[in-house]
Design an enzyme around this catalytic site. Structure first.
Site, short mmCIF file in Angstrom:
data_model
loop_
_atom_site.label_atom_id
_atom_site.label_comp_id
_atom_site.label_asym_id
_atom_site.label_seq_id
_atom_site.Cartn_x
_atom_site.Cartn_y
_atom_site.Cartn_z
CB CYS A 72 -0.88 0.05 1.23
SG CYS A 72 -1.90 -1.40 1.42
NE ARG A 85 4.89 1.64 -1.10
CZ ARG A 85 5.65 2.04 -0.09
NH1 ARG A 85 6.66 2.84 -0.31
NH2 ARG A 85 5.40 1.66 1.13
CD1 TRP A 97 -0.14 -5.99 -3.37
CD2 TRP A 97 -0.10 -6.67 -1.23
NE1 TRP A 97 0.34 -7.26 -3.34
CE2 TRP A 97 0.38 -7.72 -2.05
CE3 TRP A 97 -0.17 -6.89 0.14
CZ2 TRP A 97 0.78 -8.94 -1.54
CZ3 TRP A 97 0.23 -8.10 0.66
CH2 TRP A 97 0.71 -9.12 -0.18
CG ASN A 107 1.56 0.78 4.14
OD1 ASN A 107 1.31 -0.42 4.06
ND2 ASN A 107 2.74 1.30 3.85
N GLY A 108 -0.45 -1.13 6.20
CA GLY A 108 -0.11 -2.01 7.32
C GLY A 108 -1.33 -2.79 7.78
CD GLU A 154 16.63 -13.84 -7.94
OE1 GLU A 154 16.02 -14.26 -6.94
OE2 GLU A 154 16.40 -12.73 -8.45
CE LYS A 196 13.32 -11.60 -10.09
NZ LYS A 196 14.00 -11.58 -8.83
CD GLU A 217 9.65 -12.30 -7.97
OE1 GLU A 217 9.54 -11.74 -6.89
OE2 GLU A 217 10.65 -12.13 -8.71
CG HIS A 223 17.58 -37.39 -3.53
ND1 HIS A 223 17.73 -38.67 -3.05
CD2 HIS A 223 18.82 -36.92 -3.77
CE1 HIS A 223 19.02 -38.96 -2.98
NE2 HIS A 223 19.71 -37.92 -3.43
CE LYS A 257 11.64 -3.11 -5.99
NZ LYS A 257 12.36 -4.28 -6.54
C1 G6P Z 1 9.31 -8.68 -2.14
C2 G6P Z 1 9.86 -8.26 -3.49
C3 G6P Z 1 11.11 -9.05 -3.79
C4 G6P Z 1 12.12 -8.86 -2.67
C5 G6P Z 1 11.55 -9.20 -1.30
C6 G6P Z 1 12.45 -8.73 -0.19
O1 G6P Z 1 8.87 -9.99 -2.21
O2 G6P Z 1 8.90 -8.48 -4.52
O3 G6P Z 1 11.67 -8.60 -5.02
O4 G6P Z 1 13.23 -9.66 -2.92
O5 G6P Z 1 10.30 -8.54 -1.13
O6 G6P Z 1 12.48 -7.34 -0.20
P1 G6P Z 1 13.67 -6.46 0.36
O7 G6P Z 1 13.23 -5.05 0.07
O8 G6P Z 1 13.78 -6.74 1.82
O9 G6P Z 1 14.91 -6.84 -0.38
#
Ligand code: G6P
Length: 606
Positions: A2, A27, A74, A98-99, A479, A483, A486, A502, A601
């Site tokens: 948010c 965000r 969000w 927010n929160g 990773e 990606k 996501e 396994h 974000k």
């Molecule tokens: C969210 C974002 C990711 C990020 C993670 C940790 O899930 O979408 O891209 O890696 O948070 O965020 P930070 O700001 O702590 O790296």
């Protein structure tokens, strides 16, 4: 997550609020709204989905108030519908939040028993009703908010405007960040300085527990106990930074291409290239005498931590305890007194990482963090911050922040190796040299994206994709899978290549793309054996390597060539192919690359 904005201006404010919200789009959000107070009367417009839907509503039915608040939501409590979008209102007050209000169920029951009628499923609406009840009891807005804040449990940031008050806004911060912006006879608030960049660069950050009363004249800040406090006004760097896509179609593409430059900056800040030496700032602990280092992070930052575990253990013989922050905070870890903890975060606001940091502090740990947003909570609460110099990262899927985190971690691992007597002068120079060549190798890789575009056609048809890697390439496989899921929404999993037998081997058939991260290092032959197991079951191997595909002795569906690099720095360079695979697949599939569905974000809730 948010985003909150607010402004007291000279002229209709709604357009400015929407502009500020656009800067918070990165965000992640699923609905939006604004409210203003015009001649003492509250008015509100809200819309599901993107900000353009809200803009259309404002065009059809403009709001003319000069004091207003805005929000991108969000969803946490209740679906992303217009009815659940903020601001939430009664006749007396409008609020954006927010929160999470953790005790909202009890409060809601209490308020309903008192006759309040709720129109949304959100936790936020209790705030509006609590304030309204106080106002109806005869309190002025400041007192009403003060009483209300005392009732709220959880982590949040709030902004409110009031019926009958054209020159008043009250905001509060309890766990989620909030910045106050100072204009000329105008005042602003925002979830971060980036939102306020078009309006002002004079910013003050509220501390946890602070609440503030804003008028066009200025701001009065009080702490949790109600005592008046002053918070320093700083000049924000955010205004100076251009936040646009340049010539790229997406922020993610721009950010992928910025990596040679920003990784170069981050490395340059931590080493003396001319002398081939690492130069990290004075640490809050001594690597030489440390028994172990605990590392916590979330998401992509956690995978950076996993690479670091390989580095610290291999090159500095320093044992690493690595945790996902949300697990660490509740697993009652045995923490050695006088130990050290390292936190990795792009935003510096991730709720679980921040809570873990605070827990470690309480347990007497010395705290080091690697953070991209300098003014963030994690940065401010650490004994030492090693900043990543990635610049603002707007794409939700982290790219340049990840490689800059790796750059900083690599330098710290070398510093640890030196301090612990495992890296001598010659090896230091070799590793520094290898790091110094990374930006060039990244640039070479980014020179030709056509193999990735071609691969996107095949991958877009897949239901599942498997990523394999060994050693330092294992976190890159994880990773890569993260990606892809996501931003393309294709199910993907990363596996240690040795674990193939396994479980995941059961999934392999001619429809299963298997992306193998295999630099030609001392583990290469082992990984080739796993590739043969995949090939024997007709899996479609995509080889990401500097090796000749023929050397694998198996059928390779596609080969993505990577420059040959020193094994130490391979994770930095191999991060780019997995980013490009995900990016081009998502672009081919037409998904919302920069703001993928359901993702945020900056994750400021647990
Ligand atoms: C969210 C974002 C990711 C990020 C993670 C940790 O899930 O979408 O891209 O890696 O948070 O965020 P930070 O700001 O702590 O790296």
């Amino acid at each position: 997550m948010c985003g909150i904005v607010g402004a007291l201006t000279r002229g209709p404010v709604a357009g400015q609020l929407v502009d500020a919200l656009k800067r918070l789009e990165y965000r992640g959000y699923d609905s939006a709204g604004v409210a203003t107070v015009e001649n003492g009367v509250l008015g509100r417009r809200r819309a599901e989905g993107k900000l353009r839907n809200l803009e259309a509503k404002l065009q059809a039915a403009p709001l003319m108030g000069e004091t207003g608040i805005g929000h991108t939501r969000w969803a946490t409590h209740g679906k992303p519908t217009e009815g659940n979008a903020h601001p939430h209102m009664t006749d007396e007050v409008a609020v954006v939040h927010n929160g999470i209000i953790e005790n909202f169920r009890e409060l809601k029951q209490e308020l309903m028993a008192d006759g309040a009628v709720f129109t949304s499923d959100t936790d936020t609406e209790v705030i509006a009703h609590l304030v309204a009840r106080e106002l109806k009891a005869g309190h002025d807005p400041v007192r009403a908010v003060y009483h209300t804040l005392k009732r709220l449990q959880g982590a949040f940031a709030l902004a409110m405007i009031f019926c009958g008050y054209n020159d008043l806004m009250i905001v509060a911060r309890q766990g989620s960040p909030l910045a106050i912006g100072f204009g000329k006879d105008e005042m602003f608030v925002g979830s971060d300085a980036l939102a306020l960049a078009p309006f002002t660069d004079e910013i003050a950050y509220l501390e946890d527990g602070d609440w503030a009363v804003l008028t066009r004249e200025g701001v009065a800040v009080r702490d949790r106990s109600g005592k008046a406090v002053r918070r320093p006004v700083t000049r924000s760097l955010a205004t100076a930074l251009l936040v646009d896509k340049g010539n790229h179609r997406h922020f993610m593409a721009k950010e992928i291409h910025e990596q040679p430059e920003v990784v170069g900056h981050t490395l340059a800040s931590l080493m003396d290239l001319a002398a081939s030496r690492i130069e990290v700032p004075a640490l809050p602990f001594d690597f030489a005498t440390l028994n172990r280092l605990s590392i916590s992070a979330c998401g992509t930052a956690f995978y950076a931590g996993l690479v670091a575990k390989y580095w610290f253990e291999r090159w500095a013989r320093l044992p690493i305890d690595l945790d996902i922050a949300s697990e660490f905070r509740y697993r009652d870890a045995a923490i050695e007194p006088g130990g050290a903890a390292l936190f990795i975060s792009q935003s510096g606001e991730t709720a679980d990482t921040l809570a873990t940091l605070r827990h470690c502090r309480e347990q007497g740990q010395r705290v080091l963090s690697i953070v991209n947003v300098r003014e963030s909570s994690i940065a401010r609460e650490s004994d030492l911050v090693v900043p990543t110099l990635a610049g603002p990262e707007i794409g939700v899927a982290s790219t340049k922040a990840f490689t800059c985190q790796l750059a900083a971690l690599a330098c710290l691992a070398i510093a640890a190796g030196k301090a612990r007597g495992h890296i001598g002068r010659e090896l230091e120079a070799e590793l520094v040299q290898a790091l110094a060549e990374v930006p060039r190798h990244m640039a070479m890789l980014l020179h030709d994206e056509s193999p990735y575009e071609a691969l996107a056609h095949t991958l877009s048809k897949a239901r599942d994709v498997l990523y394999l890697g060994r050693g330092q390439s294992y976190p890159i496989a994880l990773e890569g899978a993260l990606k892809l899921k996501e931003i393309s929404y294709i199910h993907a999993e990363g596996y240690a290549a040795g674990e193939l037998k396994h479980g995941p081997i059961a999934l392999i058939d001619e429809n299963m793309p298997v992306i193998v991260i295999a630099p030609r290092d001392d583990l290469y032959d082992k990984t080739v054996s796993n590739m043969q197991e995949v090939a024997a079951r007709d899996g479609q191997i995509v080889l990401v390597s500097d090796a000749d595909p023929l050397s694998t002795g198996c059928a390779i569906a596609a080969a993505l060539k990577v420059p040959t690099v020193h094994r130490f720095v391979a994770p930095l360079v191999y991060a780019l192919p997995v980013q490009l695979i995900a990016y081009h697949t998502a672009v081919f599939m037409g998904t919302d690359v920069d703001q993928p569905r359901n993702l945020a974000k900056s994750v400021t809730v647990e």
